[in-house]
Scaffold this motif. Sequence first.
Motif, PDB file in Angstrom:
ATOM      1  N   GLY A 113       0.813  -1.206   0.000  1.00 51.29           N
ATOM      2  CA  GLY A 113       0.000   0.000   0.000  1.00 51.29           C
ATOM      3  C   GLY A 113       0.849   1.260   0.000  1.00 51.29           C
ATOM      4  N   ALA A 114       1.954   1.242   0.757  1.00 46.12           N
ATOM      5  CA  ALA A 114       2.835   2.416   0.784  1.00 46.12           C
ATOM      6  C   ALA A 114       3.436   2.675  -0.593  1.00 46.12           C
ATOM      7  CB  ALA A 114       3.945   2.215   1.819  1.00 46.12           C
ATOM      8  N   ARG A 115       3.796   1.591  -1.285  1.00 44.19           N
ATOM      9  CA  ARG A 115       4.316   1.758  -2.648  1.00 44.19           C
ATOM     10  C   ARG A 115       3.233   2.301  -3.567  1.00 44.19           C
ATOM     11  NH1 ARG A 115       7.076  -2.971  -1.040  1.00 44.19           N
ATOM     12  NH2 ARG A 115       5.559  -4.398  -1.956  1.00 44.19           N
ATOM     13  N   ARG A 116       2.011   1.764  -3.447  1.00 42.27           N
ATOM     14  CA  ARG A 116       0.914   2.236  -4.291  1.00 42.27           C
ATOM     15  C   ARG A 116       0.653   3.716  -4.044  1.00 42.27           C
ATOM     16  NH1 ARG A 116      -3.707   0.595  -7.123  1.00 42.27           N
ATOM     17  NH2 ARG A 116      -2.374  -1.080  -7.819  1.00 42.27           N
ATOM     18  N   ALA A 117       0.671   4.124  -2.775  1.00 41.87           N
ATOM     19  CA  ALA A 117       0.413   5.534  -2.455  1.00 41.87           C
ATOM     20  C   ALA A 117       1.420   6.444  -3.154  1.00 41.87           C
ATOM     21  CB  ALA A 117       0.468   5.742  -0.942  1.00 41.87           C
ATOM     22  N   LEU A 118       2.680   6.062  -3.126  1.00 38.46           N
ATOM     23  CA  LEU A 118       3.726   6.891  -3.724  1.00 38.46           C
ATOM     24  C   LEU A 118       3.645   6.872  -5.250  1.00 38.46           C
ATOM     25  CD1 LEU A 118       6.229   8.650  -3.274  1.00 38.46           C
ATOM     26  CD2 LEU A 118       7.581   6.550  -3.240  1.00 38.46           C
ATOM     27  N   PHE A 119       3.521   5.696  -5.837  1.00 36.30           N
ATOM     28  CA  PHE A 119       3.505   5.609  -7.295  1.00 36.30           C
ATOM     29  C   PHE A 119       2.223   6.199  -7.874  1.00 36.30           C
ATOM     30  CE2 PHE A 119       6.393   1.769  -6.622  1.00 36.30           C
ATOM     31  CZ  PHE A 119       7.528   2.548  -6.719  1.00 36.30           C
ATOM     32  N   TRP A 120       1.101   6.023  -7.184  1.00 36.52           N
ATOM     33  CA  TRP A 120      -0.142   6.618  -7.665  1.00 36.52           C
ATOM     34  C   TRP A 120      -0.049   8.137  -7.615  1.00 36.52           C
ATOM     35  CZ3 TRP A 120      -3.740   5.888 -10.870  1.00 36.52           C
ATOM     36  CH2 TRP A 120      -4.910   6.651 -10.839  1.00 36.52           C
ATOM     37  N   ALA A 121       0.581   8.682  -6.586  1.00 33.82           N
ATOM     38  CA  ALA A 121       0.782  10.132  -6.515  1.00 33.82           C
ATOM     39  C   ALA A 121       1.600  10.608  -7.715  1.00 33.82           C
ATOM     40  CB  ALA A 121       1.463  10.514  -5.208  1.00 33.82           C
ATOM     41  N   GLY A 122       2.598   9.833  -8.100  1.00 37.25           N
ATOM     42  CA  GLY A 122       3.388  10.181  -9.278  1.00 37.25           C
ATOM     43  C   GLY A 122       2.569  10.156 -10.555  1.00 37.25           C
ATOM     44  N   ILE A 123       1.718   9.143 -10.701  1.00 36.04           N
ATOM     45  CA  ILE A 123       0.865   9.049 -11.884  1.00 36.04           C
ATOM     46  C   ILE A 123      -0.106  10.225 -11.940  1.00 36.04           C
ATOM     47  CG2 ILE A 123      -0.997   7.691 -12.960  1.00 36.04           C
ATOM     48  CD1 ILE A 123       1.802   6.549 -13.409  1.00 36.04           C
ATOM     49  N   VAL A 124      -0.681  10.577 -10.798  1.00 33.90           N
ATOM     50  CA  VAL A 124      -1.635  11.691 -10.765  1.00 33.90           C
ATOM     51  C   VAL A 124      -0.927  13.014 -11.060  1.00 33.90           C
ATOM     52  CG1 VAL A 124      -3.242  12.971  -9.298  1.00 33.90           C
ATOM     53  CG2 VAL A 124      -3.232  10.481  -9.242  1.00 33.90           C
ATOM     54  N   ALA A 125       0.302  13.166 -10.613  1.00 35.92           N
ATOM     55  CA  ALA A 125       1.054  14.401 -10.856  1.00 35.92           C
ATOM     56  C   ALA A 125       1.671  14.438 -12.261  1.00 35.92           C
ATOM     57  CB  ALA A 125       2.157  14.561  -9.813  1.00 35.92           C
ATOM     58  N   ALA A 126       1.667  13.319 -12.975  1.00 42.23           N
ATOM     59  CA  ALA A 126       2.307  13.261 -14.296  1.00 42.23           C
ATOM     60  C   ALA A 126       1.733  14.257 -15.303  1.00 42.23           C
ATOM     61  CB  ALA A 126       2.248  11.840 -14.846  1.00 42.23           C
ATOM     62  N   PRO A 127       0.421  14.456 -15.391  1.00 43.94           N
ATOM     63  CA  PRO A 127      -0.053  15.475 -16.342  1.00 43.94           C
ATOM     64  C   PRO A 127       0.497  16.866 -16.033  1.00 43.94           C
ATOM     65  CG  PRO A 127      -1.868  14.064 -15.677  1.00 43.94           C
ATOM     66  CD  PRO A 127      -0.704  13.705 -14.807  1.00 43.94           C
ATOM     67  N   ALA A 128       0.566  17.213 -14.763  1.00 40.34           N
ATOM     68  CA  ALA A 128       1.136  18.510 -14.378  1.00 40.34           C
ATOM     69  C   ALA A 128       2.624  18.554 -14.726  1.00 40.34           C
ATOM     70  CB  ALA A 128       0.921  18.764 -12.893  1.00 40.34           C
ATOM     71  N   GLY A 147       7.130  24.053 -11.794  1.00 37.95           N
ATOM     72  CA  GLY A 147       7.786  22.965 -11.067  1.00 37.95           C
ATOM     73  C   GLY A 147       7.316  22.875  -9.627  1.00 37.95           C
ATOM     74  N   VAL A 148       7.177  24.015  -8.983  1.00 38.70           N
ATOM     75  CA  VAL A 148       6.687  24.039  -7.599  1.00 38.70           C
ATOM     76  C   VAL A 148       5.242  23.558  -7.535  1.00 38.70           C
ATOM     77  CG1 VAL A 148       6.103  25.563  -5.667  1.00 38.70           C
ATOM     78  CG2 VAL A 148       8.316  25.779  -6.794  1.00 38.70           C
ATOM     79  N   VAL A 149       4.419  23.997  -8.467  1.00 36.68           N
ATOM     80  CA  VAL A 149       3.018  23.549  -8.491  1.00 36.68           C
ATOM     81  C   VAL A 149       2.953  22.035  -8.686  1.00 36.68           C
ATOM     82  CG1 VAL A 149       0.860  23.652  -9.809  1.00 36.68           C
ATOM     83  CG2 VAL A 149       2.078  25.761  -9.229  1.00 36.68           C
ATOM     84  N   THR A 150       3.760  21.501  -9.586  1.00 39.16           N
ATOM     85  CA  THR A 150       3.789  20.060  -9.814  1.00 39.16           C
ATOM     86  C   THR A 150       4.222  19.316  -8.557  1.00 39.16           C
ATOM     87  OG1 THR A 150       4.285  20.411 -12.145  1.00 39.16           O
ATOM     88  CG2 THR A 150       4.800  18.246 -11.244  1.00 39.16           C
ATOM     89  N   MET A 151       5.237  19.831  -7.890  1.00 37.61           N
ATOM     90  CA  MET A 151       5.709  19.206  -6.654  1.00 37.61           C
ATOM     91  C   MET A 151       4.622  19.231  -5.579  1.00 37.61           C
ATOM     92  SD  MET A 151       8.988  20.190  -4.308  1.00 37.61           S
ATOM     93  CE  MET A 151       8.232  21.722  -3.812  1.00 37.61           C
ATOM     94  N   LEU A 152       3.912  20.346  -5.475  1.00 36.98           N
ATOM     95  CA  LEU A 152       2.833  20.446  -4.487  1.00 36.98           C
ATOM     96  C   LEU A 152       1.705  19.461  -4.796  1.00 36.98           C
ATOM     97  CD1 LEU A 152       2.643  24.310  -3.982  1.00 36.98           C
ATOM     98  CD2 LEU A 152       3.512  22.598  -2.364  1.00 36.98           C
ATOM     99  N   ILE A 153       1.375  19.297  -6.065  1.00 36.15           N
ATOM    100  CA  ILE A 153       0.356  18.311  -6.444  1.00 36.15           C
ATOM    101  C   ILE A 153       0.809  16.913  -6.031  1.00 36.15           C
ATOM    102  CG2 ILE A 153      -0.730  17.165  -8.425  1.00 36.15           C
ATOM    103  CD1 ILE A 153      -0.776  19.948  -9.782  1.00 36.15           C
ATOM    104  N   PHE A 154       2.062  16.600  -6.317  1.00 37.13           N
ATOM    105  CA  PHE A 154       2.590  15.283  -5.954  1.00 37.13           C
ATOM    106  C   PHE A 154       2.491  15.034  -4.448  1.00 37.13           C
ATOM    107  CE2 PHE A 154       6.125  12.738  -4.389  1.00 37.13           C
ATOM    108  CZ  PHE A 154       5.872  11.541  -5.035  1.00 37.13           C
ATOM    109  N   PHE A 155       2.979  15.980  -3.656  1.00 38.88           N
ATOM    110  CA  PHE A 155       2.954  15.772  -2.200  1.00 38.88           C
ATOM    111  C   PHE A 155       1.534  15.772  -1.650  1.00 38.88           C
ATOM    112  CE2 PHE A 155       7.491  16.966  -2.413  1.00 38.88           C
ATOM    113  CZ  PHE A 155       8.002  15.841  -1.788  1.00 38.88           C
ATOM    114  N   TRP A 156       0.642  16.581  -2.182  1.00 35.49           N
ATOM    115  CA  TRP A 156      -0.758  16.571  -1.763  1.00 35.49           C
ATOM    116  C   TRP A 156      -1.359  15.182  -1.989  1.00 35.49           C
ATOM    117  CZ3 TRP A 156      -4.762  17.650  -5.852  1.00 35.49           C
ATOM    118  CH2 TRP A 156      -6.053  17.540  -5.359  1.00 35.49           C
ATOM    119  N   GLN A 157      -1.125  14.636  -3.171  1.00 39.85           N
ATOM    120  CA  GLN A 157      -1.656  13.312  -3.493  1.00 39.85           C
ATOM    121  C   GLN A 157      -1.028  12.224  -2.608  1.00 39.85           C
ATOM    122  OE1 GLN A 157      -4.092  12.328  -5.769  1.00 39.85           O
ATOM    123  NE2 GLN A 157      -4.516  14.507  -5.973  1.00 39.85           N
ATOM    124  N   TRP A 158       0.274  12.293  -2.446  1.00 42.26           N
ATOM    125  CA  TRP A 158       0.972  11.255  -1.676  1.00 42.26           C
ATOM    126  C   TRP A 158       0.502  11.255  -0.227  1.00 42.26           C
ATOM    127  CZ3 TRP A 158       6.613  11.421   0.328  1.00 42.26           C
ATOM    128  CH2 TRP A 158       7.005  10.161   0.781  1.00 42.26           C
TER     129      TRP A 158
END
Length: 167
Positions: free
Chosen positions: A110-125, A144-155
């Motif tokens: 689950g921890a891996r899924r949480a991280l990789f799914w956050a990456g997939i969701v942030a990929a369009p940004a 770049g900052v907005v993309t990073m924030l999206i990634f961490f929000w999702q993760w």
Amino acid sequence: MDGATQRLMALVNDIGAAYKNPRREMRRQIADGIREEQTLFFALLFGGLSFLSLLPEIAKEAFITDGSLSAMAAAQFIASVFMMPLLMYGIAAISRIVLARFNGQGDHVGARRALFWAGIVAAPAMLLSAAIAIYVPSLQLITGVVTMLIFFWQWFANLKELEFGDV
């Protein structure tokens, strides 16, 4: 529509749902069952998309330095598609160990899924950020900052749902 097109559309719809409510989307994934092979696919897909987002910068660097574009692209491909997922596996393991100390109820898959799914969701940004950087370089830092924030929000939302449920 064939099966591959349907699965792609389902993935795009899931990404859109994650932008609207990341915890609900993660809850749905948990209910469907988190499988390691799907999580590995997300890791490799994220690596491939991050490689694509870096190609314009690699081409620019090769042109400026008169370096070999193919060599630079090959090195980045190996780093993005093979090494980055391995690093992310380690980050996911560390996040699971830390959250277990705070009575987290998740597991390593689950921890891996949480991280990789956050990456997939942030990929369009991430891809949009790369495209904007080509045409408006002065916005590269902001996107770049907005993309990073999206990634961490999702993760963090994914981890909260996986580890602590409805807390």
